[in-house]
Scaffold this motif. Structure first.
Motif, PDB file in Angstrom:
ATOM      1  N   GLY A 193     -22.244  23.644   2.523  1.00 26.67           N
ATOM      2  CA  GLY A 193     -23.130  23.646   3.661  1.00 26.67           C
ATOM      3  C   GLY A 193     -24.201  22.575   3.579  1.00 26.67           C
ATOM      4  O   GLY A 193     -25.225  22.667   4.236  1.00 26.67           O
ATOM      5  N   MET A 194     -23.970  21.532   2.774  1.00 26.35           N
ATOM      6  CA  MET A 194     -24.945  20.456   2.619  1.00 26.35           C
ATOM      7  C   MET A 194     -25.069  19.688   3.929  1.00 26.35           C
ATOM      8  O   MET A 194     -24.099  19.522   4.654  1.00 26.35           O
ATOM      9  N   ASN A 195     -26.278  19.200   4.210  1.00 27.03           N
ATOM     10  CA  ASN A 195     -26.450  18.355   5.383  1.00 27.03           C
ATOM     11  C   ASN A 195     -26.824  16.931   4.990  1.00 27.03           C
ATOM     12  O   ASN A 195     -27.078  16.105   5.843  1.00 27.03           O
ATOM     13  N   THR A 196     -26.856  16.662   3.696  1.00 33.93           N
ATOM     14  CA  THR A 196     -27.098  15.306   3.207  1.00 33.93           C
ATOM     15  C   THR A 196     -26.566  15.186   1.781  1.00 33.93           C
ATOM     16  O   THR A 196     -26.369  16.187   1.100  1.00 33.93           O
ATOM     17  N   LEU A 197     -26.319  13.961   1.376  1.00 36.40           N
ATOM     18  CA  LEU A 197     -26.007  13.655  -0.015  1.00 36.40           C
ATOM     19  C   LEU A 197     -27.214  12.901  -0.552  1.00 36.40           C
ATOM     20  O   LEU A 197     -27.823  12.111   0.172  1.00 36.40           O
ATOM     21  N   LYS A 198     -27.548  13.123  -1.804  1.00 38.67           N
ATOM     22  CA  LYS A 198     -28.740  12.501  -2.378  1.00 38.67           C
ATOM     23  C   LYS A 198     -28.358  11.416  -3.382  1.00 38.67           C
ATOM     24  O   LYS A 198     -27.593  11.679  -4.308  1.00 38.67           O
ATOM     25  N   PRO A 199     -28.882  10.200  -3.188  1.00 38.59           N
ATOM     26  CA  PRO A 199     -28.625   9.130  -4.158  1.00 38.59           C
ATOM     27  C   PRO A 199     -29.051   9.563  -5.564  1.00 38.59           C
ATOM     28  O   PRO A 199     -30.084  10.203  -5.748  1.00 38.59           O
ATOM     29  N   GLY A 200     -28.193   9.226  -6.535  1.00 34.27           N
ATOM     30  CA  GLY A 200     -28.455   9.582  -7.921  1.00 34.27           C
ATOM     31  C   GLY A 200     -27.821  10.902  -8.327  1.00 34.27           C
ATOM     32  O   GLY A 200     -27.717  11.190  -9.511  1.00 34.27           O
ATOM     33  N   GLU A 201     -27.374  11.694  -7.347  1.00 32.17           N
ATOM     34  CA  GLU A 201     -26.761  12.995  -7.628  1.00 32.17           C
ATOM     35  C   GLU A 201     -25.243  12.849  -7.738  1.00 32.17           C
ATOM     36  O   GLU A 201     -24.634  11.990  -7.105  1.00 32.17           O
ATOM     37  N   ASN A 202     -24.649  13.723  -8.543  1.00 31.36           N
ATOM     38  CA  ASN A 202     -23.192  13.790  -8.666  1.00 31.36           C
ATOM     39  C   ASN A 202     -22.662  14.931  -7.815  1.00 31.36           C
ATOM     40  O   ASN A 202     -23.285  15.994  -7.733  1.00 31.36           O
ATOM     41  N   TYR A 203     -21.497  14.696  -7.211  1.00 30.08           N
ATOM     42  CA  TYR A 203     -20.833  15.705  -6.396  1.00 30.08           C
ATOM     43  C   TYR A 203     -19.344  15.674  -6.708  1.00 30.08           C
ATOM     44  O   TYR A 203     -18.780  14.606  -6.976  1.00 30.08           O
ATOM     45  N   LYS A 204     -18.705  16.813  -6.639  1.00 30.88           N
ATOM     46  CA  LYS A 204     -17.252  16.869  -6.799  1.00 30.88           C
ATOM     47  C   LYS A 204     -16.612  16.439  -5.487  1.00 30.88           C
ATOM     48  O   LYS A 204     -17.202  16.588  -4.408  1.00 30.88           O
ATOM     49  N   ALA A 205     -15.391  15.919  -5.585  1.00 30.80           N
ATOM     50  CA  ALA A 205     -14.693  15.418  -4.400  1.00 30.80           C
ATOM     51  C   ALA A 205     -14.580  16.491  -3.324  1.00 30.80           C
ATOM     52  O   ALA A 205     -14.745  16.201  -2.142  1.00 30.80           O
ATOM     53  N   HIS A 206     -14.342  17.737  -3.711  1.00 27.13           N
ATOM     54  CA  HIS A 206     -14.214  18.785  -2.695  1.00 27.13           C
ATOM     55  C   HIS A 206     -15.542  19.047  -1.992  1.00 27.13           C
ATOM     56  O   HIS A 206     -15.557  19.426  -0.816  1.00 27.13           O
ATOM     57  N   GLU A 207     -16.668  18.817  -2.664  1.00 28.48           N
ATOM     58  CA  GLU A 207     -17.975  18.962  -2.020  1.00 28.48           C
ATOM     59  C   GLU A 207     -18.201  17.837  -1.007  1.00 28.48           C
ATOM     60  O   GLU A 207     -18.723  18.077   0.092  1.00 28.48           O
ATOM     61  N   ILE A 208     -17.797  16.626  -1.369  1.00 27.79           N
ATOM     62  CA  ILE A 208     -17.915  15.495  -0.452  1.00 27.79           C
ATOM     63  C   ILE A 208     -16.986  15.701   0.739  1.00 27.79           C
ATOM     64  O   ILE A 208     -17.349  15.443   1.886  1.00 27.79           O
ATOM     65  N   ASP A 209     -15.793  16.219   0.473  1.00 22.54           N
ATOM     66  CA  ASP A 209     -14.833  16.515   1.533  1.00 22.54           C
ATOM     67  C   ASP A 209     -15.440  17.507   2.528  1.00 22.54           C
ATOM     68  O   ASP A 209     -15.394  17.306   3.745  1.00 22.54           O
ATOM     69  N   SER A 210     -16.036  18.564   2.026  1.00 25.38           N
ATOM     70  CA  SER A 210     -16.677  19.561   2.887  1.00 25.38           C
ATOM     71  C   SER A 210     -17.820  18.928   3.681  1.00 25.38           C
ATOM     72  O   SER A 210     -17.992  19.201   4.871  1.00 25.38           O
ATOM     73  N   PHE A 211     -18.589  18.069   3.034  1.00 25.23           N
ATOM     74  CA  PHE A 211     -19.707  17.400   3.685  1.00 25.23           C
ATOM     75  C   PHE A 211     -19.234  16.549   4.863  1.00 25.23           C
ATOM     76  O   PHE A 211     -19.776  16.648   5.964  1.00 25.23           O
ATOM     77  N   VAL A 212     -18.223  15.691   4.646  1.00 24.75           N
ATOM     78  CA  VAL A 212     -17.780  14.808   5.733  1.00 24.75           C
ATOM     79  C   VAL A 212     -17.052  15.569   6.830  1.00 24.75           C
ATOM     80  O   VAL A 212     -16.997  15.112   7.963  1.00 24.75           O
ATOM     81  N   THR A 213     -16.524  16.749   6.505  1.00 20.53           N
ATOM     82  CA  THR A 213     -15.869  17.568   7.513  1.00 20.53           C
ATOM     83  C   THR A 213     -16.883  18.166   8.486  1.00 20.53           C
ATOM     84  O   THR A 213     -16.591  18.363   9.657  1.00 20.53           O
ATOM     85  N   THR A 214     -18.090  18.431   7.995  1.00 16.71           N
ATOM     86  CA  THR A 214     -19.094  19.108   8.813  1.00 16.71           C
ATOM     87  C   THR A 214     -20.255  18.213   9.236  1.00 16.71           C
ATOM     88  O   THR A 214     -21.164  18.676   9.920  1.00 16.71           O
ATOM     89  N   THR A 215     -20.239  16.944   8.836  1.00 14.37           N
ATOM     90  CA  THR A 215     -21.359  16.039   9.101  1.00 14.37           C
ATOM     91  C   THR A 215     -20.842  14.733   9.680  1.00 14.37           C
ATOM     92  O   THR A 215     -19.790  14.245   9.273  1.00 14.37           O
ATOM     93  N   ASP A 216     -21.580  14.155  10.598  1.00 16.28           N
ATOM     94  CA  ASP A 216     -21.222  12.856  11.162  1.00 16.28           C
ATOM     95  C   ASP A 216     -21.754  11.773  10.235  1.00 16.28           C
ATOM     96  O   ASP A 216     -22.883  11.310  10.381  1.00 16.28           O
TER      97      ASP A 216
END
Length: 79
Positions: free
Chosen positions: A5-28
């Motif tokens: 349910g993230m609405n942003t990604l933060k520079p310097g932070e690590n994310y798993k591919a599935h988290e990024i996938d979820s992010f781009v699915t729900t965010t423009d």
């Protein structure tokens, strides 16, 4: 802590591919990866957000002009 349910990604932070996938699915947003087209090939692979931009220039094939798009863009690289 869950990052779903993230609405942003933060520079310097690590994310798993599935988290990024979820992010781009729900965010423009646009995600550029140093992992070429294999960003989502391993859902558990970690990526670090290295840069965040408020927008980008894009060439329009319709009018041949370059237009600034106000759309979040992130650069991620494999950890």
């Amino acid at each position: 802590m869950s990052k779903s349910g993230m609405n942003t990604l933060k520079p310097g932070e690590n994310y798993k591919a599935h988290e990024i996938d979820s992010f781009v699915t729900t965010t423009d947003a646009v995600v550029l990866s140093t992992n070429d087209n294999e960003l989502f090939s391993d859902p558990e692979r970690e990526f670090k957000v290295t840069h965040e931009f408020e927008g980008f220039f894009e060439h329009s094939s319709e009018d041949g002009e370059k237009h600034f798009r106000e759309k979040k863009a992130y650069i991620v690289e494999k950890v």
